[in-house]
Design a protein around this motif. Structure first.
Motif, PDB file in Angstrom:
ATOM      1  N   PHE A 371      43.737  45.098  23.856  1.00 51.10           N
ATOM      2  CA  PHE A 371      42.986  44.322  25.046  1.00 51.10           C
ATOM      3  C   PHE A 371      43.859  44.876  26.143  1.00 51.10           C
ATOM      4  O   PHE A 371      43.141  44.804  27.092  1.00 51.10           O
ATOM      5  N   SER A 372      45.047  44.917  26.009  1.00 54.76           N
ATOM      6  CA  SER A 372      45.853  45.261  27.331  1.00 54.76           C
ATOM      7  C   SER A 372      45.677  46.583  27.882  1.00 54.76           C
ATOM      8  O   SER A 372      46.104  46.814  29.099  1.00 54.76           O
ATOM      9  N   ASP A 373      44.878  47.393  27.358  1.00 55.76           N
ATOM     10  CA  ASP A 373      44.663  48.692  27.741  1.00 55.76           C
ATOM     11  C   ASP A 373      43.303  48.631  28.578  1.00 55.76           C
ATOM     12  O   ASP A 373      42.757  49.615  29.262  1.00 55.76           O
ATOM     13  N   PHE A 374      42.629  47.374  28.671  1.00 52.60           N
ATOM     14  CA  PHE A 374      41.610  47.489  29.271  1.00 52.60           C
ATOM     15  C   PHE A 374      41.467  46.307  30.428  1.00 52.60           C
ATOM     16  O   PHE A 374      42.262  45.679  30.747  1.00 52.60           O
ATOM     17  N   GLY A 375      40.080  45.871  30.946  1.00 49.13           N
ATOM     18  CA  GLY A 375      40.033  45.088  31.993  1.00 49.13           C
ATOM     19  C   GLY A 375      39.246  45.611  32.726  1.00 49.13           C
ATOM     20  O   GLY A 375      39.370  46.830  33.391  1.00 49.13           O
ATOM     21  N   MET A 451      38.429  42.078  28.308  1.00 45.36           N
ATOM     22  CA  MET A 451      37.999  43.362  28.488  1.00 45.36           C
ATOM     23  C   MET A 451      36.903  43.846  29.703  1.00 45.36           C
ATOM     24  O   MET A 451      37.337  45.136  30.085  1.00 45.36           O
ATOM     25  N   PHE A 452      36.209  42.911  29.986  1.00 46.20           N
ATOM     26  CA  PHE A 452      35.332  43.349  31.025  1.00 46.20           C
ATOM     27  C   PHE A 452      35.394  42.682  32.520  1.00 46.20           C
ATOM     28  O   PHE A 452      34.636  43.373  33.284  1.00 46.20           O
ATOM     29  N   TYR A 453      36.176  41.598  32.726  1.00 47.41           N
ATOM     30  CA  TYR A 453      36.221  40.833  33.860  1.00 47.41           C
ATOM     31  C   TYR A 453      37.667  41.298  34.230  1.00 47.41           C
ATOM     32  O   TYR A 453      38.667  41.974  33.694  1.00 47.41           O
TER      33      TYR A 453
END
Length: 548
Positions: A371-375, A451-453
């Motif tokens: 998770f920490s690698d996305f956003g 992941m997406f926001y």
């Protein structure tokens, strides 16, 4: 075209095997031909299974499209295939996911030829499991599909693939040993009662329906337990679940799709096909135990999923939770709950299979699942985000999507059983199980938000491009069924209902009222509002019997 006179089930099983043999002689350098032949095999298999739906007689609970040939006559082993409302959609789901998995395997670059051969052999074994009506034949297919999955995980998996593959093999094989002992026990019991040597499942079900297969309660207990352990490991039920997260996380994406979409369903299918009709009295006695195990799995799987930092591991633990609803509905011994369990198997195969595909798509681009690698992915991959949202809400159980229908049926049917105090159930079990729906919303919505926001904080995500056209088509094919089942569930439940009612009668009624499985004159007919639990069931050998 009338396919009832054709060996359609044999074609479905051995067509992938034939293509695997062809692939074996294709040079490794011809990668486009290898991928094309494997995909063609799966497409042809799926096309061949479509007529099963339209020519399946939903008014009868007996096995259809039956093929029965002598094999090892001196041992009573036969080549006996057939499907009913309990296995029809599992066969079709296997063929459908086979296409998508092989197509997505475009990303596989190493040992492509061997990979595709294992994928095709795996599909043949899985279809065979759902069609086999001879215990030895079933066991052969059960073991056969274990081998290609072991190699798919062990060769094409992640960094810890060998550990995961060995753990998967040992757990499943240990369960298979218990099942083999139970198969031998049934064979001996059948021979003692009839004086004939046979491993034929239908013949055994007929004796079990009359209460004549196994009269010794102690032997019934041990044989039921042996089958139940084998199937509980495959589901997997708590506390037999520990092999699943490792296998899911380390398997290649297509392997995870097949594992979640089909292989886990073999456990629940085994309960439907063997434990309940062959040991009806013992199945009723085990209802409180299995319902408690199911509720624990629902809550435990959801809580553990909620603390994961790896997207794929989160989806893996969610399977433990979602499949708890399947075993919960199955052992509600209520027509609605059991139908919900059957439908939820299909729903889980579609929704969780799609989630693994979505995770695989982002992994192929970023080679990370943390998770920490996305956003902020929504801004960079809007189509991917939209499809992820639909699939995620399906898994949550949003009304109008497939997940809601399955869980609603399960909870409603189990509630009807519990509120009447039947089979040792109690209402608190259902209240706790319903909490699993809330927990699913918590961890899946949290995952989507992470992941997406928010802003794109990782520079590596700045270069991301949206998913390719073939990936959109793969996901769109699943999303069509997500809405289809959610809006028109009768398309599927109508084919299951009579078989579910017959199975419920097989377990809950006295031998005088149980339907005879291999008598073609027998019909199980709902009278009244079958879907909502009102009305009666009539059998050819009884007066109307109240369903609960």
């Amino acid at each position: 075209m009338d396919i009832t006179q054709m060996p359609i089930l044999t074609i479905l099983i051995f067509l992938p095997v034939a293509f695997a043999v062809i692939l074996a002689v294709v040079p490794k350098s011809m990668l486009p031909a290898i991928r094309g032949l494997a995909l063609a095999a799966c497409i042809l298999d799926f096309i061949a299974c479509i007529p099963l739906y339209f020519q399946f007689d939903a008014t009868r609970f007996q096995f259809q499209f039956v093929e029965h040939h002598a094999w090892m006559q001196n041992l009573g082993i036969s080549y006996h295939l057939g499907i009913d409302g309990l296995s029809l959609f599992l066969v079709q789901l296997t063929c459908f996911l086979g296409i998508l998995s092989v197509w997505f395997s475009y990303y596989v670059k190493d040992r492509v030829k061997e990979y595709m051969i294992f994928m095709l052999l795996l599909q043949a074994g899985m279809i065979g499991v759902f069609c086999a009506l001879d215990l030895v034949l079933f066991y052969i297919f059960w073991e056969a599909m274990l081998i290609p999955m072991y190699f798919l995980i062990g060769i094409w998996g992640g960094d810890n693939r060998r550990y995961a593959a060995i753990k998967f093999f040992l757990y499943t094989f240990a369960g298979s040993i218990f099942m083999l002992l139970a198969v031998i026990g049934l064979y001996v019991s059948y021979q003692q009662v009839t004086g004939q040597a046979s491993f034929d499942l239908v013949s055994m079900q007929k004796l079990a329906a009359n209460g004549e297969l196994i009269r010794d309660t102690g032997l019934q207990f041990w044989l039921f337990l042996a089958f139940a352990v084998a199937f509980a490991i495959k589901v997997p039920m708590f506390p037999f679940h520990t092999w699943l997260p490792d296998a899911h996380v380390e398997a290649p994406t297509a392997g995870s799709v097949i594992l979640a979409g089909v292989l886990l369903k073999m456990g629940t299918y085994g309960f439907f096909r063997f434990c309940m009709p062959l040991f009806p009295d013992m199945a009723m006695r085990f209802v409180p135990i299995i319902i408690v195990m199911s509720v624990i799995a629902i809550i435990y799987g959801a809580i553990v999923a909620a603390v994961q930092t790896d997207v794929k591991k989160l989806v893996a633990y969610s399977s433990v939770s979602h499949l708890g609803f399947c075993t919960l509905g199955l052992f509600s011994l209520n027509a609605i709950g059991m139908t919900g369990a059957m439908l939820q198997q299909i729903n889980h195969g579609l929704s969780t299979g799609a989630l693994f595909l979505l995770v695989g798509m982002i992994y192929e681009r970023r080679h990370t699942r943390m998770f920490s690698d996305f956003g902020g992915l929504k801004a960079k991959m809007p189509v991917y985000a939209a499809m992820f949202l639909i699939v995620m809400l399906s898994s949550v159980g949003l009304p109008s999507l497939n997940g809601f229908i399955g869980e609603f049926y399960v909870l409603l049917g189990t509630y009807q059983t519990a509120v009447r105090g039947l089979y040792g159930t109690s209402l608190w079990m259902i209240v706790v199980a319903a909490g699993g729906v809330v927990l699913a919303a918590v961890y899946l919505l949290w995952m989507f938000q992470k992941m997406f926001y928010g802003p794109v904080t990782n520079p590596k995500n700045e270069e991301l491009k949206d998913i390719k056209m073939f990936e959109k088509v793969i996901l769109a094919a699943i999303i069509v069924f997500i809405f289809w089942i959610g809006l028109y569930p009768g398309t599927f439940t109508d084919k299951m209902m009579v078989s579910v009612h017959a199975l419920r009668l097989q377990v809950t009624e006295s031998p005088h009222f149980r339907p005879v499985w291999d008598d073609p004159s027998q019909v199980v007919q709902p009278n009244g509002d079958m879907e909502m639990g009102g009305g009666e069931i009539k059998t050819a050998q009884s007066q109307p019997v109240d369903r609960e």
